[in-house]
Design an enzyme around this catalytic site. Structure first.
Site, short mmCIF file in Angstrom:
data_model
loop_
_atom_site.label_atom_id
_atom_site.label_comp_id
_atom_site.label_asym_id
_atom_site.label_seq_id
_atom_site.Cartn_x
_atom_site.Cartn_y
_atom_site.Cartn_z
N ARG A 171 12.17 5.61 2.61
CA ARG A 171 12.35 7.06 2.52
C ARG A 171 13.20 7.57 3.68
NH1 ARG A 171 6.49 9.23 2.38
NH2 ARG A 171 7.61 11.20 2.63
N ARG A 229 0.86 -1.20 0.00
CA ARG A 229 0.00 0.00 0.00
C ARG A 229 0.89 1.24 0.00
NH1 ARG A 229 -4.07 -0.82 4.91
NH2 ARG A 229 -2.10 -1.28 5.93
N ASP A 236 2.24 5.13 -0.40
CA ASP A 236 1.76 6.42 0.08
C ASP A 236 1.47 7.36 -1.09
OD1 ASP A 236 1.95 5.74 2.75
OD2 ASP A 236 3.99 6.50 2.96
#
Length: 248
Positions: free
Chosen positions: A200, A50, A52
């Protein structure tokens, strides 16, 4: 009821992430709308990852159960036609019928991600919202050497989002390679699963190494601190790509 495995590519720039929401446009919502337009079924997609808002995919995987019995290739073509008519930045690269025991999320054994950095003085034009533009010089070799500290099984509390819903911060990281191709620096990561914002967070901390603000020791200490406050700046979502999902 037949189950279909879908291989999906999308530009995350235009979506508020994968997961269906009330209001904002999402990747899941767009594909489910295409399914409804095609065969009038209220289907629910299950995905391997999933992503972002702003995150892209070149090899996302999902599965869906449909009452409709059609060859998978025809379903793929029909859904692409409806997605195109709706102006979506989503394409189904392939579809295949699979057994009921296949689960896009829980059957996955490894996920591969790419983080792209444009390292030059001039901002991107063609790759706008497709890379993280870093105008100061980075040392990709130092970034790669430091990244190897993160390999293996660790408590990655430092490198997960505060709102991460995973029950445990412990993960096994199989790959974290950094190299430079011309003006681009690429970070390749692979593991069975990742924490929310883990890649990230890695990318932002490794950039601190690449610009000389952090050493390998600083990165190691950040990992061992198990403290979110010790993470470097979190890299923006638009440089991240879900590249591939492996199944046994």
């Amino acid at each position: 009821m037949p189950r279909y495995k879908l291989l999906i590519e999308y530009a995350g720039t235009f979506y508020a992430g994968w997961q269906r929401q009330d209001g904002p446009k999402t990747v899941q919502g767009a594909i489910e709308a295409a399914i409804k337009a095609f065969c009038a079924e209220e289907a629910t997609l299950m995905t391997a990852g999933r992503t972002d808002a702003g995150v892209h995919a070149r090899g996302a995987v999902a599965h869906v159960d449909l009452a409709l019995h059609r060859p998978a290739a025809k379903i793929c073509a029909a859904l692409n036609a409806h997605l195109r008519l709706a102006g979506e930045a989503i394409v189904l690269l392939a579809a295949e019928q699979v057994g009921e025991d296949f689960n896009a999320r829980f059957s996955a054994v490894k996920r591969h991600y790419l983080y792209r950095i444009l390292n030059r003085r001039a901002p991107p034009a063609l790759d706008n919202q497709r890379v993280w533009w870093v105008p100061y010089r980075l040392n990709a070799e130092k970034m790669h050497k430091a990244a190897q500290i993160l390999l293996g099984r660790h408590d990655f509390t430092t490198f997960r989002a505060a709102q991460c819903q995973a029950q445990s911060p412990v993960r096994s990281l199989d790959r974290l390679d950094v190299w430079q191709e011309g003006e681009f620096i690429e970070i390749h990561a692979a593991a069975q699963s990742f924490l929310h914002n883990q890649i990230r967070s890695f990318a932002g901390s490794l950039v601190e190494v690449g610009r000389g603000k952090w050493s390998k020791r600083d990165l190691k200490q950040a990992l061992e601190a198990r403290d979110r406050a010790r993470c470097g700046p979190v890299a923006p979502p638009h440089g991240l790509y879900l590249m591939q999902v492996d199944y046994a």
